[in-house]
Design a protein around this motif. Structure first.
Motif, PDB file in Angstrom:
ATOM      1  N   VAL A  50       0.849  -1.188   0.000  1.00  0.00           N
ATOM      2  CA  VAL A  50       0.000   0.000   0.000  1.00  0.00           C
ATOM      3  C   VAL A  50       0.888   1.242   0.000  1.00  0.00           C
ATOM      4  N   VAL A  51       0.474   2.256  -0.767  1.00  0.00           N
ATOM      5  CA  VAL A  51       1.130   3.562  -0.747  1.00  0.00           C
ATOM      6  C   VAL A  51       0.082   4.585  -0.337  1.00  0.00           C
ATOM      7  N   THR A  52       0.384   5.384   0.711  1.00  0.00           N
ATOM      8  CA  THR A  52      -0.466   6.533   1.016  1.00  0.00           C
ATOM      9  C   THR A  52       0.187   7.715   0.320  1.00  0.00           C
ATOM     10  N   LEU A  53      -0.617   8.510  -0.388  1.00  0.00           N
ATOM     11  CA  LEU A  53      -0.068   9.496  -1.298  1.00  0.00           C
ATOM     12  C   LEU A  53      -0.772  10.845  -1.167  1.00  0.00           C
ATOM     13  N   ALA A  75       1.159  -2.046  -6.048  1.00  0.00           N
ATOM     14  CA  ALA A  75       0.682  -1.547  -4.757  1.00  0.00           C
ATOM     15  C   ALA A  75      -0.680  -0.875  -4.879  1.00  0.00           C
ATOM     16  N   LYS A  76      -1.491  -1.035  -3.861  1.00  0.00           N
ATOM     17  CA  LYS A  76      -2.739  -0.284  -3.742  1.00  0.00           C
ATOM     18  C   LYS A  76      -2.353   1.141  -3.350  1.00  0.00           C
ATOM     19  N   VAL A  77      -3.032   2.133  -3.918  1.00  0.00           N
ATOM     20  CA  VAL A  77      -2.702   3.530  -3.638  1.00  0.00           C
ATOM     21  C   VAL A  77      -3.899   4.224  -3.026  1.00  0.00           C
ATOM     22  N   ILE A  78      -3.675   4.790  -1.843  1.00  0.00           N
ATOM     23  CA  ILE A  78      -4.696   5.570  -1.152  1.00  0.00           C
ATOM     24  C   ILE A  78      -4.240   7.015  -1.153  1.00  0.00           C
ATOM     25  N   VAL A  79      -4.989   7.860  -1.837  1.00  0.00           N
ATOM     26  CA  VAL A  79      -4.671   9.278  -1.880  1.00  0.00           C
ATOM     27  C   VAL A  79      -5.248   9.928  -0.633  1.00  0.00           C
ATOM     28  N   LEU A  80      -4.368  10.630   0.099  1.00  0.00           N
ATOM     29  CA  LEU A  80      -4.760  11.359   1.302  1.00  0.00           C
ATOM     30  C   LEU A  80      -4.540  12.827   1.025  1.00  0.00           C
ATOM     31  N   SER A  81      -5.571  13.633   1.172  1.00  0.00           N
ATOM     32  CA  SER A  81      -5.394  15.047   0.917  1.00  0.00           C
ATOM     33  C   SER A  81      -6.287  15.881   1.811  1.00  0.00           C
ATOM     34  N   SER A  82      -5.731  16.962   2.300  1.00  0.00           N
ATOM     35  CA  SER A  82      -6.533  17.914   3.069  1.00  0.00           C
ATOM     36  C   SER A  82      -7.225  18.882   2.131  1.00  0.00           C
ATOM     37  N   LEU A  83      -6.835  18.903   0.850  1.00  0.00           N
ATOM     38  CA  LEU A  83      -7.360  19.860  -0.119  1.00  0.00           C
ATOM     39  C   LEU A  83      -8.496  19.300  -0.960  1.00  0.00           C
ATOM     40  N   THR A  84      -8.789  18.024  -0.809  1.00  0.00           N
ATOM     41  CA  THR A  84      -9.814  17.433  -1.666  1.00  0.00           C
ATOM     42  C   THR A  84     -10.955  16.869  -0.832  1.00  0.00           C
ATOM     43  N   SER A  88     -14.292  16.401  -5.463  1.00  0.00           N
ATOM     44  CA  SER A  88     -13.492  17.491  -6.016  1.00  0.00           C
ATOM     45  C   SER A  88     -12.812  17.060  -7.313  1.00  0.00           C
ATOM     46  N   PRO A  89     -12.443  18.012  -8.156  1.00  0.00           N
ATOM     47  CA  PRO A  89     -11.760  17.657  -9.412  1.00  0.00           C
ATOM     48  C   PRO A  89     -10.485  16.845  -9.189  1.00  0.00           C
ATOM     49  N   LYS A  90      -9.704  17.173  -8.172  1.00  0.00           N
ATOM     50  CA  LYS A  90      -8.464  16.422  -7.904  1.00  0.00           C
ATOM     51  C   LYS A  90      -8.767  14.991  -7.467  1.00  0.00           C
ATOM     52  N   ALA A  91      -9.799  14.813  -6.647  1.00  0.00           N
ATOM     53  CA  ALA A  91     -10.176  13.458  -6.216  1.00  0.00           C
ATOM     54  C   ALA A  91     -10.660  12.629  -7.398  1.00  0.00           C
ATOM     55  N   VAL A  92     -11.461  13.242  -8.258  1.00  0.00           N
ATOM     56  CA  VAL A  92     -11.951  12.543  -9.450  1.00  0.00           C
ATOM     57  C   VAL A  92     -10.781  12.183 -10.353  1.00  0.00           C
ATOM     58  N   GLU A  93      -9.855  13.133 -10.555  1.00  0.00           N
ATOM     59  CA  GLU A  93      -8.679  12.853 -11.384  1.00  0.00           C
ATOM     60  C   GLU A  93      -7.854  11.715 -10.796  1.00  0.00           C
ATOM     61  N   GLY A  98      -6.135   6.035 -11.301  1.00  0.00           N
ATOM     62  CA  GLY A  98      -5.953   4.699 -10.737  1.00  0.00           C
ATOM     63  C   GLY A  98      -5.875   4.590  -9.234  1.00  0.00           C
ATOM     64  N   ALA A  99      -6.223   5.643  -8.490  1.00  0.00           N
ATOM     65  CA  ALA A  99      -6.220   5.542  -7.029  1.00  0.00           C
ATOM     66  C   ALA A  99      -7.253   4.502  -6.589  1.00  0.00           C
ATOM     67  N   ASP A 100      -6.887   3.700  -5.620  1.00  0.00           N
ATOM     68  CA  ASP A 100      -7.809   2.706  -5.083  1.00  0.00           C
ATOM     69  C   ASP A 100      -8.793   3.326  -4.099  1.00  0.00           C
ATOM     70  N   ALA A 101      -8.403   4.468  -3.504  1.00  0.00           N
ATOM     71  CA  ALA A 101      -9.279   5.204  -2.589  1.00  0.00           C
ATOM     72  C   ALA A 101      -8.759   6.629  -2.477  1.00  0.00           C
ATOM     73  N   VAL A 102      -9.663   7.551  -2.169  1.00  0.00           N
ATOM     74  CA  VAL A 102      -9.307   8.945  -1.905  1.00  0.00           C
ATOM     75  C   VAL A 102     -10.017   9.342  -0.624  1.00  0.00           C
ATOM     76  N   ILE A 103      -9.234   9.713   0.400  1.00  0.00           N
ATOM     77  CA  ILE A 103      -9.813  10.115   1.690  1.00  0.00           C
ATOM     78  C   ILE A 103      -9.100  11.360   2.193  1.00  0.00           C
ATOM     79  N   GLY A 104      -9.707  12.011   3.180  1.00  0.00           N
ATOM     80  CA  GLY A 104      -9.080  13.157   3.821  1.00  0.00           C
ATOM     81  C   GLY A 104      -7.931  12.713   4.700  1.00  0.00           C
ATOM     82  N   LYS A 105      -6.987  13.618   4.892  1.00  0.00           N
ATOM     83  CA  LYS A 105      -5.857  13.292   5.767  1.00  0.00           C
ATOM     84  C   LYS A 105      -6.329  13.182   7.210  1.00  0.00           C
ATOM     85  N   PRO A 106      -5.745  12.235   7.946  1.00  0.00           N
ATOM     86  CA  PRO A 106      -6.045  12.186   9.381  1.00  0.00           C
ATOM     87  C   PRO A 106      -5.514  13.458  10.025  1.00  0.00           C
TER      88      PRO A 106
END
Length: 138
Positions: A50-53, A75-84, A88-93, A98-106
């Protein structure tokens, strides 16, 4: 044991994520990268599960890193962002690339009172993308 690579330009965020994952059963942080270029290089070397990105980073942003990871790593990729947020357009992109998930940063400090909901969401998301239904197998 799920091997996790953390890719984020913020040292505090990397420490927060590492703290959350160190407390979770069946997860091992195998590396930390400060930008997308380091993340791609470390993923080739460490072969994480897994990669958190993060999305917004210097040198190579998260979207370009994700494009390269999809070619170079299973690797599975989980996008973590405080901006999305999820729509949001960035989450959709990120999902389209190929992101496996998009969530807010802890959020929270790196002490024992790390925000439980953000930490739980990250751990649950890792379990889900790994297909382990709550348990990461060794």
């Amino acid at each position: 044991m799920a091997k996790v690579l953390i890719v984020d330009d913020s040292r505090l965020v990397r420490l927060t994520i590492k703290t959350i994952l160190d407390r979770a059963e069946g997860m091992e942080v195998v590396g930390e990268a400060e930008n997308g270029r380091e993340g791609v290089d470390m993923a080739k070397e460490l072969n994480p599960d897994v990669v958190t990105l993060d999305i917004e980073m210097p040198i190579m942003n998260g979207i370009e890193c994700l494009r390269r990871l999809r070619i170079l790593s299973p690797a599975k990729v989980i996008v973590l962002s405080s901006l999305t947020h999820p729509a949001s357009p960035k989450a959709v992109e990120a999902r389209l690339v190929g992101a496996d998930a998009v969530i807010g940063k802890p959020s929270g400090s790196v002490s024992r009172d790390v925000d439980a909901s953000g930490g739980n969401l990250l751990v649950e998301t890792i379990h889900r993308v790994m297909g382990s239904g709550g348990q990461v197998s060794a």
